[in-house]
Design an enzyme around this catalytic site. Sequence first.
Site, PDB file in Angstrom:
ATOM      1  N   ARG A  97       0.801  -1.219   0.000  1.00  0.00           N
ATOM      2  CA  ARG A  97       0.000   0.000   0.000  1.00  0.00           C
ATOM      3  C   ARG A  97       0.835   1.271   0.000  1.00  0.00           C
ATOM      4  O   ARG A  97       0.337   2.335  -0.356  1.00  0.00           O
ATOM      5  CB  ARG A  97      -0.918   0.022   1.216  1.00  0.00           C
ATOM      6  CG  ARG A  97      -0.201   0.144   2.554  1.00  0.00           C
ATOM      7  CD  ARG A  97      -1.166   0.087   3.709  1.00  0.00           C
ATOM      8  NE  ARG A  97      -0.465   0.240   4.990  1.00  0.00           N
ATOM      9  CZ  ARG A  97      -1.068   0.141   6.178  1.00  0.00           C
ATOM     10  NH1 ARG A  97      -2.358  -0.106   6.216  1.00  0.00           N
ATOM     11  NH2 ARG A  97      -0.377   0.289   7.289  1.00  0.00           N
ATOM     12  N   HIS A 103       5.175   1.567   0.254  1.00  0.00           N
ATOM     13  CA  HIS A 103       6.468   1.591  -0.408  1.00  0.00           C
ATOM     14  C   HIS A 103       7.158   0.236  -0.314  1.00  0.00           C
ATOM     15  O   HIS A 103       7.117  -0.424   0.709  1.00  0.00           O
ATOM     16  CB  HIS A 103       7.390   2.679   0.158  1.00  0.00           C
ATOM     17  CG  HIS A 103       7.216   2.931   1.621  1.00  0.00           C
ATOM     18  ND1 HIS A 103       7.153   4.180   2.157  1.00  0.00           N
ATOM     19  CD2 HIS A 103       7.079   2.077   2.679  1.00  0.00           C
ATOM     20  CE1 HIS A 103       6.991   4.098   3.464  1.00  0.00           C
ATOM     21  NE2 HIS A 103       6.967   2.836   3.797  1.00  0.00           N
ATOM     22  N   GLY A 148       9.089  -1.839   2.739  1.00  0.00           N
ATOM     23  CA  GLY A 148       8.400  -1.729   4.020  1.00  0.00           C
ATOM     24  C   GLY A 148       9.062  -0.758   4.989  1.00  0.00           C
ATOM     25  O   GLY A 148       9.904   0.062   4.622  1.00  0.00           O
ATOM     26  N   GLY A 168      11.834   4.104  26.766  1.00  0.00           N
ATOM     27  CA  GLY A 168      12.076   2.733  26.331  1.00  0.00           C
ATOM     28  C   GLY A 168      13.497   2.531  25.860  1.00  0.00           C
ATOM     29  O   GLY A 168      14.053   3.368  25.147  1.00  0.00           O
ATOM     30  N   ALA A 185      15.843  -1.974  21.300  1.00  0.00           N
ATOM     31  CA  ALA A 185      16.752  -1.644  20.197  1.00  0.00           C
ATOM     32  C   ALA A 185      16.431  -0.285  19.581  1.00  0.00           C
ATOM     33  O   ALA A 185      17.334   0.522  19.330  1.00  0.00           O
ATOM     34  CB  ALA A 185      16.698  -2.738  19.134  1.00  0.00           C
ATOM     35  N   ALA A 243       9.469   5.111  22.339  1.00  0.00           N
ATOM     36  CA  ALA A 243       9.959   3.855  21.755  1.00  0.00           C
ATOM     37  C   ALA A 243       9.586   2.712  22.687  1.00  0.00           C
ATOM     38  O   ALA A 243      10.439   2.010  23.228  1.00  0.00           O
ATOM     39  CB  ALA A 243      11.465   3.917  21.535  1.00  0.00           C
ATOM     40  N   VAL A 244       8.279   2.556  22.880  1.00  0.00           N
ATOM     41  CA  VAL A 244       7.775   1.598  23.868  1.00  0.00           C
ATOM     42  C   VAL A 244       7.317   0.288  23.226  1.00  0.00           C
ATOM     43  O   VAL A 244       6.494  -0.434  23.777  1.00  0.00           O
ATOM     44  CB  VAL A 244       6.623   2.213  24.696  1.00  0.00           C
ATOM     45  CG1 VAL A 244       7.151   3.308  25.589  1.00  0.00           C
ATOM     46  CG2 VAL A 244       5.516   2.749  23.788  1.00  0.00           C
ATOM     47  N   VAL A 287       6.415  -2.261  19.551  1.00  0.00           N
ATOM     48  CA  VAL A 287       5.623  -2.256  18.326  1.00  0.00           C
ATOM     49  C   VAL A 287       4.449  -3.210  18.446  1.00  0.00           C
ATOM     50  O   VAL A 287       4.425  -4.082  19.325  1.00  0.00           O
ATOM     51  CB  VAL A 287       6.481  -2.636  17.098  1.00  0.00           C
ATOM     52  CG1 VAL A 287       7.569  -1.601  16.865  1.00  0.00           C
ATOM     53  CG2 VAL A 287       7.094  -4.020  17.254  1.00  0.00           C
ATOM     54  N   HIS A 310      44.873 -13.550  13.278  1.00  0.00           N
ATOM     55  CA  HIS A 310      45.451 -12.530  14.162  1.00  0.00           C
ATOM     56  C   HIS A 310      46.080 -11.424  13.326  1.00  0.00           C
ATOM     57  O   HIS A 310      46.725 -11.713  12.320  1.00  0.00           O
ATOM     58  CB  HIS A 310      46.533 -13.162  15.049  1.00  0.00           C
ATOM     59  CG  HIS A 310      47.275 -12.164  15.886  1.00  0.00           C
ATOM     60  ND1 HIS A 310      46.755 -11.647  17.053  1.00  0.00           N
ATOM     61  CD2 HIS A 310      48.493 -11.581  15.711  1.00  0.00           C
ATOM     62  CE1 HIS A 310      47.621 -10.795  17.578  1.00  0.00           C
ATOM     63  NE2 HIS A 310      48.691 -10.726  16.784  1.00  0.00           N
TER      64      HIS A 310
END
Length: 465
Positions: free
Chosen positions: A36, A38, A41, A179, A182, A268-269, A271, A444
């Site tokens: 719907r 783009h 996503g 929040g 991430a 940012a709690v 989704v 190494h």
Amino acid sequence: MADNQFDVIIIGAGPGGYVTAIRSAQLGLKTAIVEREHLGGICLNWGCIPTKALLRSAEVYRNMLHAKNYGLSCEKPGFDLAAVVERSRGVSKQLAGGVGHLLKKNKVTVITGEAKFDGPKKIVVEGKDAGTYTAKHYIIATGARSRSFPGLEPDGKVVWEYKKAMTPDKMPKSLVVIGSGAIGIEFASFYHTMGADVTVVEIMPQIMPVEDKDISALAQKMMTKDGMKIMTEAKVAGLNRNADNVVVTIETKDGKKQELTVDRVISAVGVIGNTEGLNLESTKVKVDRNVIETDEYSRTAEPGIYAIGDVAGPPMLAHKAEHEGVICVEKIAGVKNVHPIDPHKIPGCTYCHPQVASVGLTEAKAKDAGYEVKVGKFPFIGNGKAVALGEAEGLVKTVFDAKTGELLGAHMVGTEVTELIQGFVVAMGLETTEEDLMHTVFPHPTLSEMMHESVLDAYGRAIHF
């Protein structure tokens, strides 16, 4: 087969959806994908990719600020916020175009519009390519959106959600992030590095609550040392919004409240799955709190309808959605030896400063599951490459089953760990034991040597610490 009839229709063109569509076409199935807004996503356009572009700008800026530590000079480092945002948007635009090319290359029909079910056998699309479409199989990949709580709703002005936080018109001088998952901690890291006075408020006892306790604790220590303010076991009890600032009321676990006035707030709690508008009520598909119930092959309670990715529940990660979709469509196509995804072998990465990455069980969860464990830890300070990079803070931690030597989990905090974790993911996928890892030769000098040392430490054999 008519132009509106397909073998498989995928609803949603995020990472899970478009990858599933491409794999479906590769398997010879006539495939369509409905989107719907783009291609790519949220992840590609407003999530994973553009935030990493912003964080890369912040990383370069951080290095400029510390040029003297490397024997270099950089007079009066600064930044152009509009240019930083423009670069981020350009990266997304470039990759979204790439998704369109891949779909076309694989002969996937792209249907632009919003789909809803009209019973279990057909969908109706409203929008540019409006019409009725039918398929033998439907795969729902509609993703998720930001969750909001009463009183904390974003307004796009002084209280932001992720889209506004990615496209600021000016740099706030002060900021509260609600929040520390991430999304929250990455935004906190970006704005802090770019000069904002950032306070993170987390209701749980530790930041990044899904991570191992030792990793979370060290990450918090490093962030606090760098000047970020972090409040755990605290919640935002209220927001008093003004024209160009917000008065944030923060309540701690003992019931005490304090007020903090900041330029902006980022919510940012978490989704929540996008299940509304699909008219799933016309099918037998079961939905519980915006999560579509599925089995290990993404099948719902309605034959012929499947769900993958965020809308099918946690972990809500793009790579999980992609892998889930491939398994789902390969099962539909009758591919032999298709195995369900093992949730314990899905890595998670957080691209804050310092980076955090993990796979498998934390030490606490391994013990809760009844395992007797052996734990190895190796600090970055013992690694020559980390010291040479000027990134000598960090930790690699491994968790083994003491009885069998099976690697149960690996957890890291420090520079570039998001690029290291796949080594342990591959090891777990191959059911590698501690003996296999001990006898593996690591190059190494590399950061990866810390992975080896952590394994050795679990069995009392660490060399460099």
